[in-house]
Design a protein around this motif. Structure first.
Motif, PDB file in Angstrom:
ATOM      1  N   SER B 179       0.831  -1.210   0.000  1.00 37.96           N
ATOM      2  CA  SER B 179       0.000   0.000   0.000  1.00 37.96           C
ATOM      3  C   SER B 179       0.860   1.253   0.000  1.00 37.96           C
ATOM      4  O   SER B 179       1.954   1.273   0.554  1.00 37.96           O
ATOM      5  N   LEU B 204      -0.857  -1.858  -4.744  1.00 37.76           N
ATOM      6  CA  LEU B 204      -0.374  -2.478  -5.987  1.00 37.76           C
ATOM      7  C   LEU B 204      -0.283  -3.998  -5.795  1.00 37.76           C
ATOM      8  O   LEU B 204       0.028  -4.469  -4.701  1.00 37.76           O
ATOM      9  N   ASP B 205      -0.544  -4.755  -6.855  1.00 34.32           N
ATOM     10  CA  ASP B 205      -0.389  -6.206  -6.752  1.00 34.32           C
ATOM     11  C   ASP B 205       1.044  -6.602  -7.106  1.00 34.32           C
ATOM     12  O   ASP B 205       1.906  -5.738  -7.329  1.00 34.32           O
ATOM     13  N   ARG B 207       2.358  -7.634  -9.702  1.00 32.82           N
ATOM     14  CA  ARG B 207       2.843  -7.151 -11.013  1.00 32.82           C
ATOM     15  C   ARG B 207       2.898  -5.627 -11.075  1.00 32.82           C
ATOM     16  O   ARG B 207       3.032  -5.050 -12.137  1.00 32.82           O
ATOM     17  N   VAL B 209       0.492  -3.565 -10.610  1.00 31.16           N
ATOM     18  CA  VAL B 209      -0.719  -2.984 -11.187  1.00 31.16           C
ATOM     19  C   VAL B 209      -1.610  -2.556 -10.017  1.00 31.16           C
ATOM     20  O   VAL B 209      -1.630  -3.217  -8.975  1.00 31.16           O
ATOM     21  N   VAL B 210      -2.322  -1.439 -10.196  1.00 32.67           N
ATOM     22  CA  VAL B 210      -3.171  -0.937  -9.104  1.00 32.67           C
ATOM     23  C   VAL B 210      -4.317  -1.913  -8.858  1.00 32.67           C
ATOM     24  O   VAL B 210      -5.095  -2.222  -9.760  1.00 32.67           O
ATOM     25  N   GLU B 211      -4.396  -2.447  -7.654  1.00 34.12           N
ATOM     26  CA  GLU B 211      -5.525  -3.338  -7.351  1.00 34.12           C
ATOM     27  C   GLU B 211      -6.545  -2.699  -6.411  1.00 34.12           C
ATOM     28  O   GLU B 211      -7.680  -3.150  -6.327  1.00 34.12           O
ATOM     29  N   ARG B 212      -6.126  -1.652  -5.679  1.00 36.38           N
ATOM     30  CA  ARG B 212      -7.061  -0.928  -4.806  1.00 36.38           C
ATOM     31  C   ARG B 212      -6.714   0.544  -4.894  1.00 36.38           C
ATOM     32  O   ARG B 212      -5.528   0.896  -4.970  1.00 36.38           O
ATOM     33  N   VAL B 235      -7.885   1.502 -11.022  1.00 30.23           N
ATOM     34  CA  VAL B 235      -7.724   0.072 -10.738  1.00 30.23           C
ATOM     35  C   VAL B 235      -7.499  -0.685 -12.058  1.00 30.23           C
ATOM     36  O   VAL B 235      -8.192  -0.454 -13.054  1.00 30.23           O
ATOM     37  N   GLY B 236      -6.491  -1.564 -12.053  1.00 31.99           N
ATOM     38  CA  GLY B 236      -6.156  -2.317 -13.253  1.00 31.99           C
ATOM     39  C   GLY B 236      -5.122  -1.630 -14.127  1.00 31.99           C
ATOM     40  O   GLY B 236      -4.663  -2.179 -15.119  1.00 31.99           O
ATOM     41  N   GLN B 238      -1.387   0.458 -14.806  1.00 30.28           N
ATOM     42  CA  GLN B 238      -0.038   0.713 -14.305  1.00 30.28           C
ATOM     43  C   GLN B 238      -0.066   2.117 -13.699  1.00 30.28           C
ATOM     44  O   GLN B 238      -0.646   3.015 -14.307  1.00 30.28           O
TER      45      GLN B 238
END
Ligand SMILES: Cc1cc2nc3c(=O)[nH]c(=O)nc-3n(C[C@H](O)[C@H](O)[C@H](O)COP(=O)(O)OP(=O)(O)OC[C@H]3O[C@@H](n4cnc5c(N)ncnc54)[C@H](O)[C@@H]3O)c2cc1C
Ligand code: FES
Ligand code: FES
Lengths: 160, 294
Positions: B179, B204-205, B207, B209-212, B235-236, B238
């Motif tokens: 986070s 970020l996950d 990879r 990539v924004v997940e939240r 979300v989703g 970069q």
């Protein structure tokens, strides 16, 4: 209904009977005749009424006198510690023309006492951050900043 | 400029305070730091018949770590929160934002619970509570419940609390790993209520990539305002400059509908919202990716 309170102000005890709605600022000025604590806005914005409650700088216009029961209050009248000599911070204001009309000065001095105790060597930015809580309509603040810098130095010389 | 007469009680425990609030119902108000309540009483905008002073209730003053999160008693002074090493470690977003609240002399007295309960749309703490998914512990003589920050705020100076209820404690969960967070605001003078401000929390996950994503504004509505469309857009993606700019644009044009006052008109507020959103999202993404300052 009046309540009886016992407050220490500048190391002297006072017992009084007061209405709960009496502001600490008015208690100091009208009941104890300590008129060094000034009142500008009565809503916390100007800082003129700042005093120390158990050593912490607070607005006396946003406290009720009953809340000071059993507590220690310090006002500008006590800065000399009974010596009749200027406190080093006051000396800084005197030397550097840190005041014109002087209305804001007591609140600024009382804000500075704990600030310089905790932070004997403040940067200009820290000084300006502290002063953001005190409005001065005369000086333009520059002279106040210089006065604080000198006051800080004088405190250190005195304790050296 | 003097308050109307009232009866004053200084209970020593939460139970006593709740008893007084139950006895006097809507006529009584809790007095916390007094930094918002007393000005309105001095102006006689508020004329409570009874004040229940919470300043002598020791059990309401604490900051501790519990279940991996942060717990603060309602009467914890804003200055104590600002200076707490525990807050800095567990809730760095809260730590970053605290100095923006008023002046040190006000924070010396003002409390975390008082600000959360007051629900001023220009206040920082309600926005932080929503951004961080804080939960409020609310009690009355007969009831005790946890309310999520999102459900707590009900509009202008309005919360889910009933007159006989009191905010006792607030819990800030720890952010999951990966986070990032940031807070910023623009005020005419440091310490004044801000014309606009925002808190961002981004996750970020693996990879990157924004997940939240969550973006919450102050001073653009009747309470904390969540920019939901902007968050969904991010979300989703970069977390690059382009995606952040698009999200900030959406936040300022779609998510908020600010009204003007003497400090700033609606167009200026939207402008501030876009600039601040871009700043906080950028910083939050950098922190999440561990690239801050690079
Ligand atoms: C000059 C100035 C500048 C300021 N600038 C800012 C700023 O930039 N940002 C900001 O956020 N705030 C600002 N404030 C407000 C300050 O942060 C207040 O401290 C805060 O809004 C209220 O907290 P308090 O503890 O003083 O509460 P109080 O003033 O005592 O109470 C506020 C309200 O909440 C209720 N209440 C208090 N505690 C509880 C409780 N535990 N349960 C239920 N109800 C409760 C009271 O009954 C009252 O209605 C400023 C204040 C001043 C005077
Ligand atoms: S008189 Fe108290 S802050 Fe202005
Ligand atoms: S010297 Fe006049 S207000 Fe400061």
């Amino acid at each position: 209904m009046d309540q009886t309170i016992s407050v220490r102000v500048n190391d002297r005890s006072y017992d009084r009977s007061v209405e709960p709605r009496l502001l600490l600022s008015d208690f100091l000025r009208h009941e104890l005749e300590l008129t060094g604590t000034h009142v500008g806005c009565e809503h916390g914005v100007c800082g003129a009424c700042t005093v120390l409650l158990d050593g912490v700088a607070v607005r006396s216009c946003l406290l009720f006198a009953v809340q000071a029961d059993g507590r220690d209050v310090s006002t500008v009248e006590g800065l000399d510690g009974g010596t009749q000599a200027l406190h080093p911070i006051q000396h800084g204001f005197w030397e550097r023309h840190g005041l014109q009309c002087g209305f804001c000065t007591p609140g600024i001095l009382m804000s500075l006492v704990p600030f310089l105790q905790e932070n004997p060597n403040p940067t200009e930015e820290e000084i300006r951050d502290l002063l953001s809580g005190n409005i001065c309509r005369c000086t333009g603040y520059q002279k106040i900043v210089e006065a604080v810098q000198l006051g800080a130095r004088l405190i250190q010389e005195k304790s050296a | 400029m003097k308050p109307a007469a009232f009866d004053y009680f200084a209970p020593g425990t939460v139970d006593e305070a709740l008893g007084l609030l139950a006895d006097y119902g809507g006529d009584a108000k809790p007095l916390a730091g007094g930094q918002s309540l007393v000005p309105t009483m001095n102006f006689r905008l508020a004329q409570p018949a009874v004040l229940v002073d919470l300043n002598g209730i020791e059990e309401l003053f604490f900051i501790r770590e519990e279940e991996g999160g942060l717990r603060c008693g309602a009467m914890t002074r804003q200055r104590s929160v600002e200076r707490s090493a525990l807050v800095q470690r567990i809730s760095p977003l809260l730590h970053e934002a605290m100095p923006h609240i008023a002046h040190s002399q006000i924070r010396n007295r003002g409390t975390i619970g008082g600000s959360l309960a007051h629900a001023d749309p220009a206040a920082e703490l309600p926005v932080l509570a929503v951004a961080l998914d804080a939960r409020m512990y609310v009690r009355s003589v007969t009831d005790a419940r946890w309310v999520s920050a999102r459900d707590f705020y009900m509009g202008l100076f309005a919360t889910a609390m009933l007159p006989e209820e009191m905010l006792v404690e607030v819990a800030f969960p720890t952010l999951p790993s990966g986070s990032g967070w940031a807070f910023d605001e623009v005020a005419r003078q440091h310490g004044n209520y801000a014309m606009c401000g925002a808190a961002a929390v981004v996750g970020l996950d693996g990879r990157r990539v924004v997940e939240r994503a969550r973006l919450v504004f102050l001073s653009v509505g009747e309470g904390p305002v969540e920019a939901e469309q902007a968050a969904a857009l991010l979300v989703g993606e970069q977390p690059n400059a382009e995606a952040i700019r698009a999200a900030a644009e959406t936040a300022a044009t779609q998510d908020i509908d600010p009204v003007g006052d003497i400090h700033a008109g609606p167009a200026f507020r939207r402008h501030l919202a876009r600039v601040i959103a871009e700043r906080v999202l950028t910083r939050a993404c950098e922190r999440a990716a561990g690239t801050e300052g690079q």
